[in-house]
Structure formats: structure tokens, C-alpha cells
Write a protein that holds these residues in place. Structure first.
Motif, PDB file in Angstrom:
ATOM      1  N   TYR A 105       1.251  12.027   3.300  1.00 39.77           N
ATOM      2  CA  TYR A 105       0.329  11.892   4.430  1.00 39.77           C
ATOM      3  C   TYR A 105       0.294  13.147   5.295  1.00 39.77           C
ATOM      4  O   TYR A 105      -0.523  13.244   6.212  1.00 39.77           O
ATOM      5  CB  TYR A 105       0.713  10.686   5.289  1.00 39.77           C
ATOM      6  CG  TYR A 105       0.277   9.356   4.714  1.00 39.77           C
ATOM      7  CD1 TYR A 105      -0.535   9.276   3.589  1.00 39.77           C
ATOM      8  CD2 TYR A 105       0.685   8.156   5.297  1.00 39.77           C
ATOM      9  CE1 TYR A 105      -0.917   8.064   3.059  1.00 39.77           C
ATOM     10  CE2 TYR A 105       0.299   6.929   4.780  1.00 39.77           C
ATOM     11  CZ  TYR A 105      -0.501   6.885   3.669  1.00 39.77           C
ATOM     12  OH  TYR A 105      -0.896   5.678   3.147  1.00 39.77           O
ATOM     13  N   HIS A 129       5.170   8.957  -0.879  1.00 42.19           N
ATOM     14  CA  HIS A 129       6.184   9.028   0.164  1.00 42.19           C
ATOM     15  C   HIS A 129       7.575   9.360  -0.372  1.00 42.19           C
ATOM     16  O   HIS A 129       8.545   9.325   0.389  1.00 42.19           O
ATOM     17  CB  HIS A 129       6.220   7.705   0.927  1.00 42.19           C
ATOM     18  CG  HIS A 129       4.900   7.344   1.536  1.00 42.19           C
ATOM     19  ND1 HIS A 129       4.378   8.005   2.633  1.00 42.19           N
ATOM     20  CD2 HIS A 129       3.976   6.403   1.186  1.00 42.19           C
ATOM     21  CE1 HIS A 129       3.202   7.467   2.947  1.00 42.19           C
ATOM     22  NE2 HIS A 129       2.942   6.504   2.078  1.00 42.19           N
ATOM     23  N   ASN A 151       2.899   4.018  -1.545  1.00 44.17           N
ATOM     24  CA  ASN A 151       3.040   4.672  -2.843  1.00 44.17           C
ATOM     25  C   ASN A 151       4.374   5.419  -2.866  1.00 44.17           C
ATOM     26  O   ASN A 151       4.545   6.392  -2.136  1.00 44.17           O
ATOM     27  CB  ASN A 151       1.872   5.636  -3.060  1.00 44.17           C
ATOM     28  CG  ASN A 151       1.857   6.232  -4.454  1.00 44.17           C
ATOM     29  OD1 ASN A 151       2.890   6.361  -5.102  1.00 44.17           O
ATOM     30  ND2 ASN A 151       0.685   6.616  -4.921  1.00 44.17           N
ATOM     31  N   ASN A 196      -1.159  11.589  -0.787  1.00 44.91           N
ATOM     32  CA  ASN A 196      -0.439  10.320  -0.821  1.00 44.91           C
ATOM     33  C   ASN A 196       0.954  10.573  -1.389  1.00 44.91           C
ATOM     34  O   ASN A 196       1.276  11.682  -1.801  1.00 44.91           O
ATOM     35  CB  ASN A 196      -1.190   9.277  -1.657  1.00 44.91           C
ATOM     36  CG  ASN A 196      -0.870   7.857  -1.239  1.00 44.91           C
ATOM     37  OD1 ASN A 196       0.179   7.589  -0.657  1.00 44.91           O
ATOM     38  ND2 ASN A 196      -1.766   6.931  -1.553  1.00 44.91           N
ATOM     39  N   GLU A 238       0.824  -1.214   0.000  1.00 47.95           N
ATOM     40  CA  GLU A 238       0.000   0.000   0.000  1.00 47.95           C
ATOM     41  C   GLU A 238       0.852   1.256   0.000  1.00 47.95           C
ATOM     42  O   GLU A 238       0.327   2.364  -0.014  1.00 47.95           O
ATOM     43  CB  GLU A 238      -0.929   0.022   1.222  1.00 47.95           C
ATOM     44  CG  GLU A 238      -0.211   0.153   2.556  1.00 47.95           C
ATOM     45  CD  GLU A 238      -1.158   0.384   3.715  1.00 47.95           C
ATOM     46  OE1 GLU A 238      -2.109   1.181   3.555  1.00 47.95           O
ATOM     47  OE2 GLU A 238      -0.958  -0.234   4.770  1.00 47.95           O
TER      48      GLU A 238
END
Length: 372
Positions: free
Chosen positions: A107, A126, A83, A124, A81
Motif C-alpha cells: 500500500y 503485505h 493479501n 498490494n 481482503e
């Protein structure tokens, strides 16, 4: 059809369902990863992994997958999950992306309304750079409940037999885990193991009726819960962070714990190697490397880390950062030994997401349950 072409077809179908028009930055990341996978001839393993995860979801098994955060293709296939793209807003209705370079992590973005459709945009991404080695030699751990352990092992064995892959797979049983390893020198590894985390996830589902993955990642009530983490006091002091107020700061505070164990070794002041004693409190080298690598990324002290960057390539700068932790000189010397590439941001993101959700499940949800 060859495995590389099948993988390409699966990913393109998924990207077209996500985006109205695939952004050039996304396409470049995808094509770079695809070229690495094709060159290493491991496309079949990623298809195989996607099939395993599909089985888990279709049968509503409680499972927790570790690994894959370095790969956008793994994200597209539902294997992870996490990204790895740069921070962005995404509107599910318009299927459009809005890049937001002003934040460290996606986030950290609060929800905002889409001007076109009125729905809420979600943050979203990272910002995990592509590292070829992490794509080729990845390790995927699929953690399951004890009751599902043997079922998963048998399913993987049966599924592999039905896959026409040009490589063999060996199975190695360990205490609480089973490793599926491909004999080639560099190939992703698949591990099935029993895990306490799945028990926590299962209890949450039985109590709330909601899946662990559905816990929202945008609740500011969660961050103050980490202010009493004594084991991370020196990390907060070293990085001048108090109570985390964002996901980026949470990654610093809880993304890497302090390791104390009987299998860990350090150098004593007389330069002899010894085991850590029972109840001894110390920051192990591995954790310092994690702190250091992520600190460098956040503070931009060192240009963005790549697979070729080694910890001993700029020893004076590394030493100056380590000194901020008020560590003994012999510990710093130990940390400056040649240790090779050390970029581990994907694991930090993964650990922080778990810590966030565990705090939510144990504290916030229970608090609301008794109030209402």
C-alpha cells in the motif's frame, strides 16, 4: 470429491482468473498453505467459510470480516481482503505481477502506468509469512448489523447441515456473539457478532452510495489526520516517527492501540499482580509485544519472525528495544516473561486498514461533500 480437492479446484480457478501465468512465488505460497490445510483435514471449513462470505456478498449485507490475513487461500476465496504476498504491482488488464522489494508494504506503492496496456497498476501485498498454526487454529469473526444477526446464525446452521463434512459443529451463544466451534483441538473458529463497525459502514453506504471496501487506499490526504492521536504519542516517540506519511508508518502509529481496561493486569513495582485502575494510562504488555514484533520486522533487528520464535530467545536485544519507550524497569521485566509466539502482523494490517478508511469516511469525504 473430497474437500481438499474441492478447495484446490476453487483456488486454481481463482488464480487463473487473476494471473495470465501464475508466478512461481505465488504457487509456492499456495501449495504450502494447501498442504497444511490438507494435513490438518480442515479444507471443508475453508469451503464452508467461503460459502458464508458468498452469501453475505450476494445479499449485499453489511458485514465486516476479521481474521484470515495470514492465509493466501483465504484471500483467494474472498474471505479476507488482506493479501499476504510480498509487496507488488498488479495490472488487472495484463493480469501480470511486478514484485517490488524496495518497500515494506504494497500500500506504500503509488499507482503507476503499465507500459504494455496503459492502465494503472495498483500496489498490494503485505508480506505476511506463512505460519502453520495461524492457518489451522484461525479465528474468523464475521461482524454484522443487529438486524442481520439472527438471519446469519440461521443461515450458517442450515448451510452446515447441507455440507457433508466429517466433523461436528457446536454453537455457543454469548452476549453479543455466537461461536461456531468444531470439537477437534485445532480448527478454525467462526464467530458471528453484532458490531458498531457495521453501523459506520452502513451509514457510509447510505450517505455515499458506495461500499466501505471501495474506499481507496492510496490517498495521502488521510495520513496527516493521525497527527493528533495523543494515545499513540509514546509509540511515535519510541520509533522516532512523527505524522505518518505511508501505510507502513500508519501501521506503527495506529495498528495497535494502547489498551486500558478493567480486565487487564500488570505487575506493580513490588512484583504483585494488580488490575489497572480507572483512567490509568499505561501501555499493556500485549500492546508492547505487538509494537516489538512489528518493530523488529521493520528495522530488521531480528531475523524474520516465525512460529518457533519466542520473545525470550534474545532477551538482551528485546530489553534494549523496550528501553526506548522509557518504561519502568518492572514493566520491562513483565514483558520479558516467556509468552510464546507473538507474530501478529496480519492484525496490525487489518486494524490499520480500518483506521485509514474510518479517517477517510469521517474527514476527507465529508470535507469534499461540503466543498462540492
Amino acid at each position: 470429491m473430497q474437500n481438499g480437492n474441492i478447495l484446490e479446484k476453487l483456488c486454481m480457478v481463482q488464480m487463473k482468473s487473476i494471473f495470465k501465468s501464475i508466478p512461481i512465488e505465488v504457487l509456492q505460497r499456495y501449495e504450502s498453505e494447501l498442504n497444511v490445510i490438507k494435513e490438518a483435514q480442515i479444507g471443508g471449513i475453508y469451503i464452508f467459510l467461503a460459502q458464508i462470505i458468498k452469501y453475505v456478498k450476494q445479499n449485499q449485507l453489511t458485514a465486516y470480516v476479521r481474521g484470515g490475513g495470514y492465509s493466501y487461500i483465504a484471500y483467494l476465496l474472498g474471505i479476507t481482503e488482506i493479501n499476504p504476498l510480498k509487496p507488488h504491482y498488479y495490472c488487472a488488464e495484463c493480469r501480470e505481477i511486478e514484485w517490488t522489494p524496495q518497500v515494506t508494504d504494497g500500500y506504500d506503492l503509488n499507482k503507476k502506468q503499465c507500459r504494455k496496456c496503459g492502465r494503472m497498476k495498483i500496489g498490494n501485498g503485505h508480506d505476511i509469512p506463512l505460519i502453520d498454526k495461524k492457518i489451522i487454529d484461525a479465528q474468523y469473526s464475521i461482524q454484522v448489523l443487529q438486524r442481520d444477526y439472527e438471519t446469519m446464525i440461521q443461515y450458517i446452521k442450515n448451510t452446515f447441515l447441507s455440507f457433508k463434512m466429517e466433523m461436528e459443529m457446536e454453537m455457543e451463544r454469548k452476549a453479543n456473539s455466537t461461536w461456531f466451534v468444531f470439537p477437534e483441538d485445532q480448527c478454525p473458529k467462526i464467530i458471528i457478532e453484532m458490531s458498531r463497525r457495521c453501523t459506520i459502514m452502513e451509514n457510509y453506504y447510505r450517505t455515499t452510495g458506495e461500499r466501505w471496501e471501495s474506499i481507496p487506499m492510496y490517498n495521502s490526504e488521510v495520513y496527516p489526520l493521525f497527527q493528533h492521536m495523543k494515545s499513540n504519542e509514546c509509540l511515535r516517540r519510541g520509533l522516532k516517527i512523527g505524522v505518518p506519511s505511508s501505510f507502513s508508518e500508519l501501521m506503527i502509529v495506529t495498528g495497535f492501540g494502547l489498551t486500558v481496561g478493567y480486565d487487564k493486569y500488570i505487575l506493580s513495582s513490588d512484583n504483585t499482580r494488580r488490575k489497572i485502575m480507572k483512567n490509568e494510562f499505561i501501555i499493556c504488555t500485549e500492546d508492547l509485544i505487538k509494537v516489538l514484533s512489528f518493530y523488529c520486522v521493520l528495522q530488521k533487528d531480528i531475523e524474520k519472525l516465525t512460529d518457533s520464535f519466542k520473545i525470550n530467545s534474545n532477551l538482551e536485544k528485546v530489553r534494549s528495544i523496550l528501553l526506548k519507550y522509557e518504561l519502568p524497569e518492572y514493566v520491562i521485566e513483565f514483558c520479558l516473561l516467556p509468552l510464546g509466539p507473538f507474530y501478529i502482523k496480519a492484525q496490525i494490517v487489518e486494524n490499520s486498514i480500518w483506521s485509514y478508511r474510518e479517517a477517510w469516511g469521517k474527514e476527507i469525504w465529508n470535507r469534499r461533500r461540503y466543498v462540492y
